[in-house]
Design an enzyme around this catalytic site. Structure first.
Site, PDB file in Angstrom:
ATOM      1  N   GLY A 149      -5.643  13.804  53.903  1.00 32.87           N
ATOM      2  CA  GLY A 149      -5.632  12.366  54.193  1.00 32.87           C
ATOM      3  C   GLY A 149      -6.227  12.055  55.555  1.00 32.87           C
ATOM      4  N   CYS A 150      -5.927  12.891  56.522  1.00 33.24           N
ATOM      5  CA  CYS A 150      -6.422  12.680  57.888  1.00 33.24           C
ATOM      6  C   CYS A 150      -7.930  12.913  57.963  1.00 33.24           C
ATOM      7  CB  CYS A 150      -5.681  13.585  58.861  1.00 33.24           C
ATOM      8  SG  CYS A 150      -3.891  13.293  58.837  1.00 33.24           S
TER       9      CYS A 150
END
Length: 158
Positions: free
Chosen positions: A44-45
């Protein structure tokens, strides 16, 4: 006590990638996006950082600096930045000073265990250093476009 919309954001200096130290007050005159992510090099990052990277020219056009922040050490941040070809600096906030200003350390659950971690959050600071907008509990998809639209709107209004 976290900063409120319309309030001056407390000044901070923090170590960042590119052998720099980011000091918020030195960015006056520009808008600043400070986005917090839980951990470098996680899916996600990586997606979120890539979205900011891919929209950087538009943020530049809106007089807006992008800063990513996590509790990872500088080496992890440098590796993450290099591997993903990020075109903005990442802040290493191991002592959680920046996290505390924005109140992003939250109790989270992962695999049934509770731990304190960064809640994915983004903050838009105006040219005078005041908090203009905040997004908490961010979902990555479409988020950067929303932040960019807010930055463009704020820049046009000033």
């Amino acid at each position: 006590m976290s900063v409120e919309i319309g309030q001056l954001v407390a000044d901070f200096s923090a170590p960042a990638t590119g052998d720099t130290t980011v000091t918020l007050s030195e960015l006056r005159g520009k808008q600043v996006v400070v986005y917090f992510y839980p951990k470098a090099s996680t899916p996600g990052c990586t997606t979120e950082g890539g979205d900011f990277r891919d929209h950087k020219a538009a943020f530049d056009a809106a007089n807006t600096v992008i800063l990513g922040v996590s509790r990872d050490g500088l080496r992890a941040q440098e590796n993450f930045k290099a591997k993903q070809d990020f075109n903005f600096e990442l802040i290493s906030d191991k002592d959680e000073n920046v996290c505390t200003i924005f109140d992003v350390i939250k109790l989270k659950k992962m695999y049934g265990k509770e731990h304190l971690g960064i809640e994915r959050s983004t903050f838009l600071i105006d040219k005078e250093g005041k908090l203009a907008k905040e997004w908490r509990g961010v979902k990555v998809t479409g988020h950067v476009e929303e932040v960019l639209a807010a930055a463009e709107q704020l820049d046009a209004a000033s």
